[in-house]
Scaffold this active site. Structure first.
Site, PDB file in Angstrom:
ATOM      1  N   SER A 179       0.770  -1.189  -0.149  1.00 44.93           N
ATOM      2  CA  SER A 179      -0.007  -0.107  -0.002  1.00 44.93           C
ATOM      3  C   SER A 179       0.940   1.229   0.152  1.00 44.93           C
ATOM      4  O   SER A 179       0.527   2.245  -0.554  1.00 44.93           O
ATOM      5  CB  SER A 179      -0.796   0.011   1.201  1.00 44.93           C
ATOM      6  OG  SER A 179      -1.789  -1.123   1.039  1.00 44.93           O
ATOM      7  N   SER A 185     -13.246   1.316   3.054  1.00 45.83           N
ATOM      8  CA  SER A 185     -12.133   0.896   1.943  1.00 45.83           C
ATOM      9  C   SER A 185     -11.340   2.319   1.774  1.00 45.83           C
ATOM     10  O   SER A 185     -11.804   3.334   1.422  1.00 45.83           O
ATOM     11  CB  SER A 185     -12.963   0.795   0.576  1.00 45.83           C
ATOM     12  OG  SER A 185     -12.097   0.872  -0.730  1.00 45.83           O
ATOM     13  N   ARG A 227       1.441   4.207  -2.986  1.00 46.64           N
ATOM     14  CA  ARG A 227       1.372   5.748  -2.798  1.00 46.64           C
ATOM     15  C   ARG A 227       2.469   6.729  -3.091  1.00 46.64           C
ATOM     16  O   ARG A 227       2.338   7.697  -3.542  1.00 46.64           O
ATOM     17  CB  ARG A 227       0.838   5.805  -1.346  1.00 46.64           C
ATOM     18  CG  ARG A 227      -0.588   5.349  -1.135  1.00 46.64           C
ATOM     19  CD  ARG A 227      -1.177   5.197   0.253  1.00 46.64           C
ATOM     20  NE  ARG A 227      -2.641   4.801   0.499  1.00 46.64           N
ATOM     21  CZ  ARG A 227      -3.275   3.557   0.202  1.00 46.64           C
ATOM     22  NH1 ARG A 227      -2.503   2.616  -0.284  1.00 46.64           N
ATOM     23  NH2 ARG A 227      -4.322   3.473   0.377  1.00 46.64           N
ATOM     24  N   GLY A 284      -5.762  -3.792  -7.665  1.00 44.84           N
ATOM     25  CA  GLY A 284      -6.856  -2.872  -7.471  1.00 44.84           C
ATOM     26  C   GLY A 284      -6.530  -1.438  -7.008  1.00 44.84           C
ATOM     27  O   GLY A 284      -7.228  -0.434  -7.281  1.00 44.84           O
ATOM     28  N   ARG A 289     -12.605 -14.296  -1.694  1.00 43.39           N
ATOM     29  CA  ARG A 289     -11.817 -14.969  -0.793  1.00 43.39           C
ATOM     30  C   ARG A 289     -12.493 -15.905   0.117  1.00 43.39           C
ATOM     31  O   ARG A 289     -12.087 -16.440   1.018  1.00 43.39           O
ATOM     32  CB  ARG A 289     -10.876 -13.914  -0.294  1.00 43.39           C
ATOM     33  CG  ARG A 289      -9.568 -13.700  -0.920  1.00 43.39           C
ATOM     34  CD  ARG A 289      -8.762 -12.901  -0.263  1.00 43.39           C
ATOM     35  NE  ARG A 289      -7.691 -12.552  -1.222  1.00 43.39           N
ATOM     36  CZ  ARG A 289      -6.705 -11.174  -1.085  1.00 43.39           C
ATOM     37  NH1 ARG A 289      -7.109 -10.561  -0.077  1.00 43.39           N
ATOM     38  NH2 ARG A 289      -5.719 -11.193  -2.002  1.00 43.39           N
ATOM     39  N   ASP A 322      -6.847  -7.984   4.560  1.00 46.75           N
ATOM     40  CA  ASP A 322      -5.968  -9.082   3.713  1.00 46.75           C
ATOM     41  C   ASP A 322      -5.399 -10.326   4.263  1.00 46.75           C
ATOM     42  O   ASP A 322      -4.969 -11.099   3.769  1.00 46.75           O
ATOM     43  CB  ASP A 322      -4.916  -8.237   3.133  1.00 46.75           C
ATOM     44  CG  ASP A 322      -5.362  -6.929   2.163  1.00 46.75           C
ATOM     45  OD1 ASP A 322      -6.450  -7.252   1.572  1.00 46.75           O
ATOM     46  OD2 ASP A 322      -4.659  -6.078   1.913  1.00 46.75           O
TER      47      ASP A 322
HETATM   48  C1  S3P Z   1      -5.439  -1.288   0.159  1.00 41.18           C
HETATM   49  C2  S3P Z   1      -6.713  -1.145   0.556  1.00 41.18           C
HETATM   50  C3  S3P Z   1      -7.783  -2.402   0.906  1.00 41.18           C
HETATM   51  C4  S3P Z   1      -6.631  -3.681   0.819  1.00 41.18           C
HETATM   52  C5  S3P Z   1      -5.648  -3.611  -0.316  1.00 41.18           C
HETATM   53  C6  S3P Z   1      -4.864  -2.522  -0.443  1.00 41.18           C
HETATM   54  C7  S3P Z   1      -4.894  -0.094  -0.147  1.00 41.18           C
HETATM   55  O1  S3P Z   1      -8.654  -2.666  -0.132  1.00 41.18           O
HETATM   56  O2  S3P Z   1      -7.458  -4.833   0.614  1.00 41.18           O
HETATM   57  O3  S3P Z   1      -4.838  -4.682  -0.486  1.00 41.18           O
HETATM   58  O4  S3P Z   1      -3.690   0.044  -0.478  1.00 41.18           O
HETATM   59  O5  S3P Z   1      -5.743   1.122  -0.046  1.00 41.18           O
HETATM   60  P1  S3P Z   1      -9.889  -1.848   0.269  1.00 41.18           P
HETATM   61  O6  S3P Z   1      -9.821  -0.254   0.364  1.00 41.18           O
HETATM   62  O7  S3P Z   1     -10.739  -1.967  -1.112  1.00 41.18           O
HETATM   63  O8  S3P Z   1     -10.524  -2.520   1.447  1.00 41.18           O
END
Ligand code: S3P
Length: 431
Positions: free
Chosen positions: A24, A168, A28, A95, A348, A317
């Site tokens: 994460s 989220s 960023r 994602g 999952r 996660d």
């Molecule tokens: C993440 C947020 C989470 C997590 C993903 C990474 C992020 O997803 O499951 O692996 O870096 O902001 P969600 O924000 O959709 O819950």
């Protein structure tokens, strides 16, 4: 068959490893560095496939990004400096790249297209496209803008006060990033439960004022980011696999060094403690805006627990590997309020229950989670699959450390998404 890995029981796990940088935070750091003024140096960057997708997308928008052995240098272009990409932005399996990048693209003065792999094509995007459209962006995609491929036409944006239906960090971050592009207007996001706050912390490190309270975060538009150097702590979501391994493989003792322990991510540590694991957290001095610790885990007897509510976003996660942990605890472990699991890299709930059942676990799916009854003797002697999901692959590899018979793991290369040297670390620790 290609990409089939035979994995066998170990007698114990011992030693110490430093897990790779946080996924994460690595994403960023590249994105914020790209829209900052000046040069950002990122150390301990995660060289996993997902973060490399972010690098490749921003390069296509004219950002110079140099990578040398875990040190990444990003030549920031400023909030207005990204260039219209002449190619489609391919996010691969990521994602985080998709959703955070949409927040940035929403406020540009150009057109862009996003595609990803088969898994990305199934993941809901309207949770981000809806609020971004409310802010003034023009976004379309398959099935009425719900899925990739997505087309974005950036615009002048207005601030919103948005109540997100899901906890989220990806949704929250996309909206805050878009909020930076309004004309001095305030953008507020409120969530049902607080999600990880890496965006809020890192924006502050880049000189942006972010307001935060229990469940909401806000920014005022028009603030520029000033480049800064970022040290990426070890990823607690990667450490989680060896924390669980240390807890369930008899006679084990593992030290995980320099792990990020941001309190919005440490649900796995709470659960290990609730289940009776022997765990010691040794905080480390550091200059970063994210706290870091060494974590020592030893095998011990475990008991079932209930995991729900506010705790879920702090360990979302880690649920696949927590399910494995629960197979080795006495009694029931109940995981609820976790329907978000259905829209991760795989569903999952289905993949965890399906694959753990194959190796002998007593586990049942529920509408919003699962119930695991332990303690089970895992037999193994099965062919299991990651289903292309890195965390399912690693969970099954850890399971093989205790199965009576070997297991065959299909599609183990999916693990490269977040932990390219996972099997090296597993073999260093295996006795
Ligand atoms: C993440 C947020 C989470 C997590 C993903 C990474 C992020 O997803 O499951 O692996 O870096 O902001 P969600 O924000 O959709 O819950």
């Amino acid at each position: 068959m290609a990409d089939l890995k035979k994995l066998s029981k170990v007698s114990s796990l011992a030693g110490s490893v430093e897990v790779p940088g946080d996924k994460s935070i690595s994403h960023r750091a590249v994105m914020f560095g790209a829209i900052a003024d000046g040069k950002t140096e990122i150390s301990n960057f995660l060289m996993g496939a997902d973060c490399l997708s972010t690098v490749s997308c921003f390069r296509k928008m004219g950002v110079a990004i140099d990578i040398q052995e875990g040190l990444v240098t990003v030549e920031g272009k400023g909030l207005d400096g990204l260039e219209e990409p002449s190619e489609i932005l391919d996010v691969g399996n990521s994602g985080t790249t998709t959703r955070l990048m949409m927040g940035i693209l929403a406020g540009t003065d150009f057109h862009s297209c996003i595609i990803g792999d088969e898994s990305i094509a199934k993941r809901p995007m309207s949770r981000v496209t809806n609020p971004l459209k409310l802010m003034g962006a023009t976004i379309d995609g398959r099935e009425n803008g719900q899925y990739t491929p997505l087309a974005i036409r950036g615009n002048n944006l207005n601030g919103i006060n948005y109540e997100s239906p899901v906890a989220s960090a990806q949704v929250k971050s996309a909206i805050l990033l878009a909020g930076l592009r309004t004309n001095q207007e305030e953008t507020i996001v409120t969530e049902p439960h607080k999600s990880r706050d890496h965006t809020e912390r890192m924006l502050r490190a880049f000189g942006v004022k972010v307001k935060e309270d229990e469940r909401s975060a806000s920014v005022i538009g028009g603030q520029n980011l000033k480049a800064t150097n970022i040290f990426v702590p070890g990823d607690i979501s990667s450490a989680a696999f060896f924390l669980v391994a240390g807890a369930i493989v008899p006679n084990s003792e593992i030290l995980l060094r320099n792990v990020g322990i941001n309190p919005t991510r440490t649900g796995i540590l709470d659960v290990l403690k609730m289940m009776g694991a022997s765990i010691e957290i040794i905080p480390q001095e550091n200059q970063s805006f994210e706290p870091i610790a060494d974590i020592l885990i030893k095998s011990s007897s475990l008991k079932g627990t209930t995991i729900s509510g506010d705790l879920i976003p702090k360990l979302i996660d880690e649920i696949p590997v927590i399910a494995l942990l629960a197979t080795q605890a006495e009694g029931d472990t109940i995981i609820k309020d976790a329907s978000e699991l259905k829209v991760k890299e795989t569903n999952r709930i289905d993949t965890v229950v399906g694959e753990l059942t194959k190796i002998g676990a007593n586990i049942k799916a529920t509408d919003d989670g699962m119930v695991i009854t332990g303690k089970s003797n895992l037999l193994g002697n099965a062919t299991v699959s990651s289903h292309g999901d890195h965390r399912i692959g690693m969970m099954l590899a850890i399971a093989s450390c205790i199965t009576e018979q070997p297991i065959n793991l299909q599609d183990a290369t999916a693990i490269d998404v977040s932990y390219p040297n996972f099997f090296d670390h597993l073999s260093v620790l295996s006795k």
